[in-house]
Design an enzyme around this catalytic site. Sequence first.
Site, PDB file in Angstrom:
ATOM      1  N   GLU A 250       1.893  15.092   2.086  1.00 23.29           N
ATOM      2  CA  GLU A 250       0.594  15.514   2.610  1.00 23.29           C
ATOM      3  C   GLU A 250      -0.182  16.306   1.545  1.00 23.29           C
ATOM      4  O   GLU A 250       0.403  17.053   0.755  1.00 23.29           O
ATOM      5  CB  GLU A 250       0.873  16.354   3.858  1.00 23.29           C
ATOM      6  CG  GLU A 250      -0.259  17.081   4.505  1.00 23.29           C
ATOM      7  CD  GLU A 250      -1.354  16.195   5.091  1.00 23.29           C
ATOM      8  OE1 GLU A 250      -2.429  16.165   4.468  1.00 23.29           O
ATOM      9  OE2 GLU A 250      -1.160  15.584   6.146  1.00 23.29           O
TER      10      GLU A 250
ATOM     11  N   THR B 142      -4.890  -0.292  -4.459  1.00 25.04           N
ATOM     12  CA  THR B 142      -5.168   1.096  -4.849  1.00 25.04           C
ATOM     13  C   THR B 142      -6.347   1.184  -5.796  1.00 25.04           C
ATOM     14  O   THR B 142      -6.730   0.186  -6.417  1.00 25.04           O
ATOM     15  CB  THR B 142      -3.930   1.722  -5.534  1.00 25.04           C
ATOM     16  OG1 THR B 142      -4.144   3.129  -5.694  1.00 25.04           O
ATOM     17  CG2 THR B 142      -3.662   1.120  -6.913  1.00 25.04           C
TER      18      THR B 142
ATOM     19  N   GLN C 271      -8.727   3.593   4.942  1.00 19.44           N
ATOM     20  CA  GLN C 271      -7.885   2.867   3.974  1.00 19.44           C
ATOM     21  C   GLN C 271      -6.583   2.405   4.621  1.00 19.44           C
ATOM     22  O   GLN C 271      -6.101   1.305   4.350  1.00 19.44           O
ATOM     23  CB  GLN C 271      -7.554   3.764   2.774  1.00 19.44           C
ATOM     24  CG  GLN C 271      -8.666   3.831   1.735  1.00 19.44           C
ATOM     25  CD  GLN C 271      -8.201   4.569   0.488  1.00 19.44           C
ATOM     26  OE1 GLN C 271      -7.493   5.572   0.581  1.00 19.44           O
ATOM     27  NE2 GLN C 271      -8.600   4.092  -0.671  1.00 19.44           N
TER      28      GLN C 271
ATOM     29  N   ARG D  48       0.861  -1.180   0.000  1.00 13.19           N
ATOM     30  CA  ARG D  48       0.000   0.000   0.000  1.00 13.19           C
ATOM     31  C   ARG D  48       0.895   1.226   0.000  1.00 13.19           C
ATOM     32  O   ARG D  48       1.802   1.342   0.822  1.00 13.19           O
ATOM     33  CB  ARG D  48      -0.891  -0.013   1.264  1.00 13.19           C
ATOM     34  CG  ARG D  48      -1.697   1.259   1.494  1.00 13.19           C
ATOM     35  CD  ARG D  48      -2.876   1.360   0.559  1.00 13.19           C
ATOM     36  NE  ARG D  48      -3.586   2.635   0.722  1.00 13.19           N
ATOM     37  CZ  ARG D  48      -4.260   3.257  -0.251  1.00 13.19           C
ATOM     38  NH1 ARG D  48      -4.330   2.722  -1.468  1.00 13.19           N
ATOM     39  NH2 ARG D  48      -4.870   4.395  -0.032  1.00 13.19           N
ATOM     40  N   LEU D  49       0.652   2.159  -0.960  1.00 17.79           N
ATOM     41  CA  LEU D  49       1.324   3.456  -0.938  1.00 17.79           C
ATOM     42  C   LEU D  49       0.354   4.423  -0.284  1.00 17.79           C
ATOM     43  O   LEU D  49      -0.673   4.746  -0.877  1.00 17.79           O
ATOM     44  CB  LEU D  49       1.634   3.962  -2.349  1.00 17.79           C
ATOM     45  CG  LEU D  49       2.329   3.024  -3.340  1.00 17.79           C
ATOM     46  CD1 LEU D  49       2.707   3.798  -4.601  1.00 17.79           C
ATOM     47  CD2 LEU D  49       3.556   2.390  -2.720  1.00 17.79           C
ATOM     48  N   HIS D  50       0.660   4.828   0.894  1.00 16.51           N
ATOM     49  CA  HIS D  50      -0.248   5.734   1.598  1.00 16.51           C
ATOM     50  C   HIS D  50       0.391   7.112   1.673  1.00 16.51           C
ATOM     51  O   HIS D  50       1.495   7.272   2.180  1.00 16.51           O
ATOM     52  CB  HIS D  50      -0.525   5.211   3.005  1.00 16.51           C
ATOM     53  CG  HIS D  50      -1.550   6.017   3.736  1.00 16.51           C
ATOM     54  ND1 HIS D  50      -2.900   5.744   3.654  1.00 16.51           N
ATOM     55  CD2 HIS D  50      -1.438   7.110   4.520  1.00 16.51           C
ATOM     56  CE1 HIS D  50      -3.571   6.633   4.374  1.00 16.51           C
ATOM     57  NE2 HIS D  50      -2.695   7.470   4.913  1.00 16.51           N
TER      58      HIS D  50
ATOM     59  N   ASP E 169      -2.848  16.934  -8.690  1.00 20.76           N
ATOM     60  CA  ASP E 169      -2.081  15.969  -7.901  1.00 20.76           C
ATOM     61  C   ASP E 169      -0.602  16.216  -8.144  1.00 20.76           C
ATOM     62  O   ASP E 169      -0.126  16.054  -9.264  1.00 20.76           O
ATOM     63  CB  ASP E 169      -2.476  14.544  -8.320  1.00 20.76           C
ATOM     64  CG  ASP E 169      -1.996  13.499  -7.327  1.00 20.76           C
ATOM     65  OD1 ASP E 169      -1.004  13.763  -6.612  1.00 20.76           O
ATOM     66  OD2 ASP E 169      -2.606  12.419  -7.275  1.00 20.76           O
TER      67      ASP E 169
ATOM     68  N   THR F  40     -12.531  19.264  -4.739  1.00 22.23           N
ATOM     69  CA  THR F  40     -11.128  19.042  -4.353  1.00 22.23           C
ATOM     70  C   THR F  40     -10.149  19.419  -5.470  1.00 22.23           C
ATOM     71  O   THR F  40      -9.062  19.933  -5.220  1.00 22.23           O
ATOM     72  CB  THR F  40     -10.929  17.576  -3.880  1.00 22.23           C
ATOM     73  OG1 THR F  40      -9.573  17.398  -3.471  1.00 22.23           O
ATOM     74  CG2 THR F  40     -11.268  16.546  -4.963  1.00 22.23           C
TER      75      THR F  40
ATOM     76  N   ARG G 200       1.886  14.681  -6.496  1.00 20.58           N
ATOM     77  CA  ARG G 200       2.700  13.651  -5.858  1.00 20.58           C
ATOM     78  C   ARG G 200       3.705  13.011  -6.807  1.00 20.58           C
ATOM     79  O   ARG G 200       3.584  13.089  -8.019  1.00 20.58           O
ATOM     80  CB  ARG G 200       1.790  12.560  -5.256  1.00 20.58           C
ATOM     81  CG  ARG G 200       1.139  13.021  -3.989  1.00 20.58           C
ATOM     82  CD  ARG G 200       0.184  11.981  -3.460  1.00 20.58           C
ATOM     83  NE  ARG G 200      -0.976  11.819  -4.324  1.00 20.58           N
ATOM     84  CZ  ARG G 200      -1.929  10.917  -4.116  1.00 20.58           C
ATOM     85  NH1 ARG G 200      -1.846  10.102  -3.089  1.00 20.58           N
ATOM     86  NH2 ARG G 200      -2.968  10.851  -4.914  1.00 20.58           N
TER      87      ARG G 200
ATOM     88  N   GLU H  69       0.641  10.756   3.208  1.00 19.13           N
ATOM     89  CA  GLU H  69       0.327  11.340   4.523  1.00 19.13           C
ATOM     90  C   GLU H  69      -0.950  12.176   4.491  1.00 19.13           C
ATOM     91  O   GLU H  69      -1.174  12.961   3.566  1.00 19.13           O
ATOM     92  CB  GLU H  69       1.498  12.234   4.955  1.00 19.13           C
ATOM     93  CG  GLU H  69       1.259  12.930   6.279  1.00 19.13           C
ATOM     94  CD  GLU H  69       2.528  13.590   6.818  1.00 19.13           C
ATOM     95  OE1 GLU H  69       3.544  13.672   6.090  1.00 19.13           O
ATOM     96  OE2 GLU H  69       2.503  14.011   7.978  1.00 19.13           O
TER      97      GLU H  69
HETATM   98  N1  LIG Z   1      -4.993  18.782  -1.835  1.00 20.60           N
HETATM   99  C1  LIG Z   1      -5.843  17.947  -1.251  1.00 20.60           C
HETATM  100  N2  LIG Z   1      -5.383  16.786  -0.749  1.00 20.60           N
HETATM  101  C2  LIG Z   1      -6.262  15.953  -0.185  1.00 20.60           C
HETATM  102  C3  LIG Z   1      -7.627  16.259  -0.070  1.00 20.60           C
HETATM  103  N3  LIG Z   1      -8.237  15.241   0.571  1.00 20.60           N
HETATM  104  C4  LIG Z   1      -7.271  14.317   0.839  1.00 20.60           C
HETATM  105  N4  LIG Z   1      -6.082  14.747   0.386  1.00 20.60           N
HETATM  106  C5  LIG Z   1      -4.792  14.071   0.359  1.00 20.60           C
HETATM  107  O1  LIG Z   1      -4.870  13.067  -0.616  1.00 20.60           O
HETATM  108  C6  LIG Z   1      -3.966  12.029  -0.313  1.00 20.60           C
HETATM  109  C7  LIG Z   1      -4.759  10.724  -0.352  1.00 20.60           C
HETATM  110  O2  LIG Z   1      -3.937   9.805  -0.749  1.00 20.60           O
HETATM  111  P1  LIG Z   1      -4.132   8.252  -0.916  1.00 20.60           P
HETATM  112  O3  LIG Z   1      -4.781   7.664   0.285  1.00 20.60           O
HETATM  113  O4  LIG Z   1      -2.804   7.764  -1.337  1.00 20.60           O
HETATM  114  O5  LIG Z   1      -5.218   8.042  -2.024  1.00 20.60           O
HETATM  115  P2  LIG Z   1      -5.534   8.103  -3.529  1.00 20.60           P
HETATM  116  O6  LIG Z   1      -4.662   8.924  -4.375  1.00 20.60           O
HETATM  117  O7  LIG Z   1      -6.955   8.440  -3.539  1.00 20.60           O
HETATM  118  O8  LIG Z   1      -5.370   6.626  -4.058  1.00 20.60           O
HETATM  119  P3  LIG Z   1      -5.906   5.257  -3.502  1.00 20.60           P
HETATM  120  O9  LIG Z   1      -6.472   5.469  -2.143  1.00 20.60           O
HETATM  121  O10 LIG Z   1      -4.702   4.399  -3.515  1.00 20.60           O
HETATM  122  O11 LIG Z   1      -6.919   4.787  -4.467  1.00 20.60           O
HETATM  123  C8  LIG Z   1      -3.387  12.353   1.038  1.00 20.60           C
HETATM  124  O12 LIG Z   1      -2.103  12.956   0.855  1.00 20.60           O
HETATM  125  C9  LIG Z   1      -4.361  13.370   1.601  1.00 20.60           C
HETATM  126  O13 LIG Z   1      -3.763  14.287   2.504  1.00 20.60           O
HETATM  127  C10 LIG Z   1      -8.081  17.498  -0.610  1.00 20.60           C
HETATM  128  O14 LIG Z   1      -9.255  17.832  -0.608  1.00 20.60           O
HETATM  129  N5  LIG Z   1      -7.150  18.302  -1.184  1.00 20.60           N
END
Ligand SMILES: Nc1nc2c(ncn2[C@@H]2O[C@H](COP(=O)(O)OP(=O)(O)OP(=O)(O)O)[C@@H](O)[C@H]2O)c(=O)[nH]1
Length: 345
Positions: A244, A301, A222, A201-203, A278, A266, A280, A205
């Site tokens: 983050e 994911t 998640q 899992r790549l999470h 995004d 968002t 990242r 922050e």
């Molecule tokens: N800029 C921004 N970042 C957000 C928002 N809500 C959540 N995040 C960030 O989004 C990221 C979520 O990442 P992940 O859990 O890896 O999820 P994902 O890209 O949806 O991918 P998967 O969960 O793997 O399907 C985290 O860094 C959160 O801080 C938002 O409204 N704006």
Amino acid sequence: MSKAAQAIAALRAGRAVTVGTLTVAAVETATDDLLAMLDPEGSAPILLSGERASAIGLGNQREAANSHAPVVIARRDWLDARAVRALVDPAQDFGRFSAGPLASEAPGDLEAARGALVLARLAGLMPALWVLPAQAALAVESSEATKAASRSHVSIVSRAQLPVNGLEVPTQIVVMRAEEDGSEHVALLVGAPGGRPPLVRLHSECLTGDVFGSLKCDCGPQLRAAMQLMEQEGAGILLYLRQEGRGIGLANKIRAYALQDRGLDTVEANLRLGFGDDERDFGLAAAMLRALGVSEVRLMTNNPAKLEGLAQAGIVATRVPHHLPTNPHNAHYLATKKAKSGHLD
Ligand SMILES: Nc1nc2c(ncn2[C@@H]2O[C@H](COP(=O)(O)OP(=O)(O)OP(=O)(O)O)[C@@H](O)[C@H]2O)c(=O)[nH]1
Ligand SMILES: [Zn+2]
């Protein structure tokens, strides 16, 4: 410490740095005292990201193809330091008529401009910089600044056993540091990997979701579900990536939340702040996996960008869907990720 890492710290601390041919300081952190010293005439132009320039109505001054290119805005009599700080702050967009007249032009050194904006983002600051008269300051090459956004050189700094509530299998925590920007990231090694590619899992922050149980996103559930599945399988690797807010930093993410309180979704909120949807870097995750000796994974994911990011960096990844039940606060957010960011069912 790399020059880029030093420059990130300096920008956050409100100091000037030189990137390529541009000496810059962050609009968010440079004090009046610093400006009085380094720009006594009060004529320093402002460097903005292309996204922010479009958000404040300067899009029609540029070709559509160039909408992601940074711009420089010349100062005017009405545009004193206070007016500049208001102009770059999206929270103020709703409380005023659009500011102007403003004229944007291409930065003299485009690569330096891009590099400086990367450093500001990695510092967690708004994408707006004063372009100061040339002077002696900590200097970074443009290419080094730009590269800080795609990290591929990571090394293991420390590791230890970490007993974790709910995980019966032995678990280790490994801390790694990226050479490019000095950032630290974490791998949680759950159990002992068996014959087939490990569950990974790549999470990214998410302080609000991971720690406080925010309902605005699905990060906390998640994270816990991923750890549970690894426990059930007896093994897995959780990479906790310190990017983050999809790479814009905590303060900027909360700025994006404030814009969402005003009705933006968002994606729109990120763009209005002056960032991409995004920001990242999943090459970082590939480098971490390689440091752990892993070249093939089963990735939990719904985000195709993670699969592509790993593939581009030479890690073979097959997908394991990772959906959790929605709640009334995050349903719109998750729907937006499907509709606008290509998230999978
Ligand atoms: N800029 C921004 N970042 C957000 C928002 N809500 C959540 N995040 C960030 O989004 C990221 C979520 O990442 P992940 O859990 O890896 O999820 P994902 O890209 O949806 O991918 P998967 O969960 O793997 O399907 C985290 O860094 C959160 O801080 C938002 O409204 N704006
Ligand atoms: Zn979250």
